[in-house]
Motif scaffolding. Structure first.
Motif, PDB file in Angstrom:
ATOM      1  N   ASN A 213       7.984 -25.947  11.303  1.00  0.00           N
ATOM      2  CA  ASN A 213       9.296 -26.501  11.660  1.00  0.00           C
ATOM      3  C   ASN A 213      10.056 -26.950  10.420  1.00  0.00           C
ATOM      4  O   ASN A 213      11.263 -26.700  10.278  1.00  0.00           O
ATOM      5  CB  ASN A 213       9.131 -27.678  12.621  1.00  0.00           C
ATOM      6  CG  ASN A 213       8.654 -27.238  13.995  1.00  0.00           C
ATOM      7  OD1 ASN A 213       8.815 -26.082  14.367  1.00  0.00           O
ATOM      8  ND2 ASN A 213       8.064 -28.154  14.749  1.00  0.00           N
ATOM      9  N   LYS A 214       9.339 -27.609   9.501  1.00  0.00           N
ATOM     10  CA  LYS A 214       9.997 -28.087   8.280  1.00  0.00           C
ATOM     11  C   LYS A 214      10.460 -26.922   7.421  1.00  0.00           C
ATOM     12  O   LYS A 214      11.557 -26.950   6.851  1.00  0.00           O
ATOM     13  CB  LYS A 214       9.024 -28.972   7.498  1.00  0.00           C
ATOM     14  CG  LYS A 214       9.626 -29.532   6.225  1.00  0.00           C
ATOM     15  CD  LYS A 214       8.635 -30.432   5.490  1.00  0.00           C
ATOM     16  CE  LYS A 214       9.245 -30.977   4.204  1.00  0.00           C
ATOM     17  NZ  LYS A 214       8.281 -31.840   3.466  1.00  0.00           N
TER      18      LYS A 214
ATOM     19  N   THR B  54      13.665 -25.397   9.014  1.00  0.00           N
ATOM     20  CA  THR B  54      14.854 -26.233   9.261  1.00  0.00           C
ATOM     21  C   THR B  54      15.233 -27.130   8.096  1.00  0.00           C
ATOM     22  O   THR B  54      16.316 -27.712   8.101  1.00  0.00           O
ATOM     23  CB  THR B  54      14.619 -27.120  10.494  1.00  0.00           C
ATOM     24  OG1 THR B  54      13.473 -27.970  10.265  1.00  0.00           O
ATOM     25  CG2 THR B  54      14.367 -26.267  11.730  1.00  0.00           C
ATOM     26  N   ASP B  55      14.368 -27.275   7.100  1.00  0.00           N
ATOM     27  CA  ASP B  55      14.635 -28.201   6.000  1.00  0.00           C
ATOM     28  C   ASP B  55      15.735 -27.652   5.105  1.00  0.00           C
ATOM     29  O   ASP B  55      15.683 -26.497   4.668  1.00  0.00           O
ATOM     30  CB  ASP B  55      13.360 -28.437   5.193  1.00  0.00           C
ATOM     31  CG  ASP B  55      13.496 -29.601   4.217  1.00  0.00           C
ATOM     32  OD1 ASP B  55      14.554 -30.250   4.234  1.00  0.00           O
ATOM     33  OD2 ASP B  55      12.541 -29.863   3.462  1.00  0.00           O
TER      34      ASP B  55
ATOM     35  N   CYS C 166       9.867 -22.001  17.605  1.00  0.00           N
ATOM     36  CA  CYS C 166      10.754 -22.745  16.706  1.00  0.00           C
ATOM     37  C   CYS C 166      12.016 -21.942  16.422  1.00  0.00           C
ATOM     38  O   CYS C 166      13.132 -22.477  16.413  1.00  0.00           O
ATOM     39  CB  CYS C 166      10.026 -23.075  15.416  1.00  0.00           C
ATOM     40  SG  CYS C 166      11.006 -23.981  14.208  1.00  0.00           S
TER      41      CYS C 166
ATOM     42  N   CYS D 263      15.166 -23.986  17.717  1.00  0.00           N
ATOM     43  CA  CYS D 263      15.671 -24.857  16.648  1.00  0.00           C
ATOM     44  C   CYS D 263      16.865 -24.205  15.956  1.00  0.00           C
ATOM     45  O   CYS D 263      17.078 -22.996  16.045  1.00  0.00           O
ATOM     46  CB  CYS D 263      14.581 -25.153  15.638  1.00  0.00           C
ATOM     47  SG  CYS D 263      13.131 -25.984  16.333  1.00  0.00           S
ATOM     48  N   ASN D 264      17.580 -25.035  15.237  1.00  0.00           N
ATOM     49  CA  ASN D 264      18.687 -24.554  14.428  1.00  0.00           C
ATOM     50  C   ASN D 264      18.126 -24.151  13.063  1.00  0.00           C
ATOM     51  O   ASN D 264      17.909 -24.986  12.197  1.00  0.00           O
ATOM     52  CB  ASN D 264      19.753 -25.639  14.284  1.00  0.00           C
ATOM     53  CG  ASN D 264      20.951 -25.145  13.485  1.00  0.00           C
ATOM     54  OD1 ASN D 264      21.172 -23.941  13.376  1.00  0.00           O
ATOM     55  ND2 ASN D 264      21.707 -26.074  12.943  1.00  0.00           N
ATOM     56  N   ILE D 265      17.899 -22.861  12.879  1.00  0.00           N
ATOM     57  CA  ILE D 265      17.275 -22.384  11.642  1.00  0.00           C
ATOM     58  C   ILE D 265      18.270 -22.438  10.497  1.00  0.00           C
ATOM     59  O   ILE D 265      19.359 -21.862  10.570  1.00  0.00           O
ATOM     60  CB  ILE D 265      16.742 -20.949  11.813  1.00  0.00           C
ATOM     61  CG1 ILE D 265      15.675 -20.908  12.900  1.00  0.00           C
ATOM     62  CG2 ILE D 265      16.180 -20.424  10.511  1.00  0.00           C
ATOM     63  CD1 ILE D 265      15.112 -19.537  13.133  1.00  0.00           C
ATOM     64  N   VAL D 266      17.899 -23.159   9.458  1.00  0.00           N
ATOM     65  CA  VAL D 266      18.754 -23.257   8.277  1.00  0.00           C
ATOM     66  C   VAL D 266      18.372 -22.176   7.268  1.00  0.00           C
ATOM     67  O   VAL D 266      19.234 -21.513   6.685  1.00  0.00           O
ATOM     68  CB  VAL D 266      18.623 -24.655   7.641  1.00  0.00           C
ATOM     69  CG1 VAL D 266      19.446 -24.726   6.366  1.00  0.00           C
ATOM     70  CG2 VAL D 266      19.034 -25.731   8.635  1.00  0.00           C
TER      71      VAL D 266
ATOM     72  N   ALA E 175      16.779 -16.259  16.654  1.00  0.00           N
ATOM     73  CA  ALA E 175      17.763 -17.289  16.301  1.00  0.00           C
ATOM     74  C   ALA E 175      19.141 -16.967  16.860  1.00  0.00           C
ATOM     75  O   ALA E 175      19.907 -17.873  17.201  1.00  0.00           O
ATOM     76  CB  ALA E 175      17.826 -17.429  14.781  1.00  0.00           C
TER      77      ALA E 175
END
Length: 638
Positions: A299-300, A303-304, A363, A367-370, A387
């Protein structure tokens, strides 16, 4: 010629097979070194005595290190963990029990059992009428015990239709280097044949036990120079053995081993599946990782935003290859799938690996994948489609998790080597991307079929090949793979792609790139010849890679390249060669004389071969000394 020599061998076996051991095959290693491979040929008949009992007690063997296994599991850890420092590096080895023997001697093991006969007995066989009139072509060699005054080691009789040809090879003892002079060698040659008309010289300088510089030239001077660093041809030879990997490059070799093991497990699974054996795939490369920690790390990673703010500064600084390799071990990974490779490879089993991919897909979907993936592999496509809400969460089956991991690993490992070669400026990016053309070689097919090294390893779409395939397209390669493994029910959307031949080619190319890096490192450390690095890269990387199906400690790669003499002149000036091979020839209307002098800093013959090798006089001399041999061959018209 081989058939005729085989007939002579059969005749000798019939007459002398009970008294002597007679072989027909490659010559002993020391004979090729002393007389020269071109002179001896590929096959000879060798007559000798054999004594296995006396040699067996003196043989020292070193079995390879036994594999260490993780407690509670039968699987090996090849990765370590980015979250836990529990990598068992020593466990990396061939998965089968490898009992190959490691020998540091320049001779083969079977040569330690060979014993010589007296010179009189050898000459007695040569002078018999049936031997003299044997019909054939080629050489018969008789191994002697060196007990005569001349310390004769080998007698040669060469069968030839137009000439009488005999040779004698004798051990000359130990000589100080200062006694090896042109005058003394010419004098020894002239005793039987006058001044030399042509002299061939090869000096070998040992940079280290695995690296050698050969300087060779031919001269017609009556007093030839024994050292010539201006007009000689120079060849640099280096042998890299996987088991000798240093701590600097061990991590990169470990990654290649992981790729090989993953590919082996995929191929094994598909073979079993084709034979009707239903089982789960195997993953044996990870040390194991807590799945909750892994979920947090995935996850980190996806998304980080901190990595996006971190800029990579190269500046105008220049680094040598040793420094760049050290930096590459800790280089910042920029692509998402490269980072995921470092996480996923740590899974302790295939079940955990499959679960990790499921976490990853969830994920990506929720999640909002950066950190959007920029690599062009199947996993990157799936993450992008998830995504963008254009794909349901895949359910991996069969060996798809391994196949996805292998593709991601191949791309990440290639990027490591690309970083090393480009940052150290060893060669241009264009050279690194070059690859040999396809076997077809048709001009009209070149734009469509040619793959660069970059594309061949990364699996990018072929230039000029049309639209890149995505999940929305049926991959024709998937059909081919399905046919190959007997799967007629192929879905239109494949979660992964695997081709047995293609994967071997890509791993083989990566191994070639790694070996080239090892050769360059040794040249840099021991010779520091920055002007030759580009030529070395060009010559080695343009070769067709040898196929690598497995990587164990015994696997090796040999570099042999030619250099300009001026590159090494300062390194060799004033140094005594480690070995010398000098051949003088004289020819007249009726006779040809050839005298070969061989000097080596070590004894290249097994000590038990002859009594003259039992005492090592080198211990009594402090300066550079040589073991010396003399091989004299005379050919006269019949």
């Amino acid at each position: 010629m081989a058939a005729n020599l085989a007939n002579i061998y059969a005749e000798l076996m019939r007459r002398y097979g009970e008294d002597y051991t007679i072989t027909y095959g490659p010559p002993p290693t020391y004979l090729g070194s002393i007389a020269g491979a071109g002179e001896v040929g590929k096959k000879i008949v060798l007559v000798f005595k054999e004594d296995r009992n006396a040699a067996a007690s003196k043989i020292k063997t070193t079995p390879t290190k036994l594999l260490q296994k993780i407690e509670g599991t039968s699987e090996l850890d090849l990765t370590g963990s980015p979250l836990k420092d529990d990598c068992i590096v020593d466990a990396i080895a061939d998965l089968s029990l490898d009992l190959q023997l490691v020998s540091s001697h320049p001779w083969k093991l079977e040569e330690e059992f060979q014993r010589g006969m007296t010179v009189d007995k050898a000459r007695g066989i040569i002078c018999t009428e049936h031997f003299q009139h044997a019909d054939g072509l080629g050489s018969v060699w008789f191994l002697c015990d060196g007990s005569d005054h001349g310390q004769t080691q080998l007698l040669q009789y060469e069968f030839n239709k137009t000439h009488f040809s005999r040779g004698i090879l004798s051990y000359q003892g130990v000589l100080p280097a200062f006694m090896v002079t042109s005058q003394s060698l010419v004098r020894q040659h002239s005793i039987a044949g006058g001044a030399p008309m042509e002299t061939s010289i090869e000096n070998r300088y040992q940079v280290n036990p695995k690296m050698t510089l050969r300087c060779s030239w031919v001269t017609s001077s009556p007093q030839p120079q024994l050292v010539n660093l201006r007009e000689c041809e120079v060849a640099l030879s280096h042998t890299f053995r996987v088991g000798d990997c240093s701590s600097l490059t061990q991590d990169f070799m470990n990654q290649l081993r992981i790729l090989v093991y993953i590919r082996e497990d995929i191929v094994s699974y598909h073979n079993d599946e084709r034979q009707g054996l239903i089982r789960d795939p195997t993953y044996r490369c990870g040390s194991g990782i807590d799945m909750d920690e892994l979920r947090d790390s995935i996850n980190k990673t996806m998304t980080d935003v901190s990595d996006l703010m971190d800029t990579y500064i190269t500046g105008a600084s220049e680094f040598d290859i040793e420094e760049v390799v050290h930096r590459a071990k800790g280089r910042r990974l920029t692509d998402l799938t490269d980072k995921l490779w470092e996480l996923l490879k740590c899974c302790g089993s295939y079940k955990d690996l499959k679960m990790a991919f499921n976490m990853l897909f969830q994920c990506a979907a929720r999640c909002n994948i950066v950190n959007t993936p920029t690599n062009k592999n199947r996993l990157a496509e799936i993450i992008t489609e998830l995504a963008n809400r254009r794909l349901a969460i895949p359910c991996l089956s069969g060996a798809e998790a391994l196949e996805l991991l292998l593709e991601v690993g191949l791309e990440k490992v290639y990027k490591d080597y690309e970083f090393i070669y480009t940052e150290s400026k060893m060669c241009s990016t264009n050279l690194l991307k070059e690859s040999s053309e396809t076997a077809d070689g048709s001009p009209q097919n070149v734009p469509q079929l040619r793959k660069s090294l970059h594309n061949a390893v990364r699996g990018d779409a072929t230039p000029g090949g049309g639209m890149r395939k995505t999940l929305l397209h049926l991959d024709a390669d998937s059909r081919a793979t399905a046919v190959k493994y007997g799967d007629d029910d192929v879905a239109g959307i494949k979660n992964s792609h695997f081709d047995e031949h293609e994967s071997m080619e890509r791993i083989s190319k990566l191994f070639q790139i790694h070996c080239t890096m090892e050769h360059l490192l040794m040249i840099h450390i021991h010779l520091n010849l920055p002007n030759v690095y580009s030529d070395v890269c060009s010559e080695l990387l343009k070769k067709t890679p040898k196929q690598v199906e497995a990587i164990d400690d015994q696997l090796s790669d040999v570099m042999d390249i030619h250099l300009a003499a001026h590159y090494v002149r300062d390194h060799l000036d004033g140094k005594e060669p480690y070995s010398r091979h000098i051949t003088m020839k004289s020819v007249n209307k009726f006779r040809e004389l050839q005298t070969t002098f061989y000097f080596n800093s070590e004894n290249i013959c097994p000590p038990q071969l002859a009594q003259c090798f039992q005492c090592d006089d080198k211990e009594l001399v402090k300066e550079r000394t040589y073991h010396s041999w003399l091989y004299r061959k005379i050919r006269t018209l019949k």
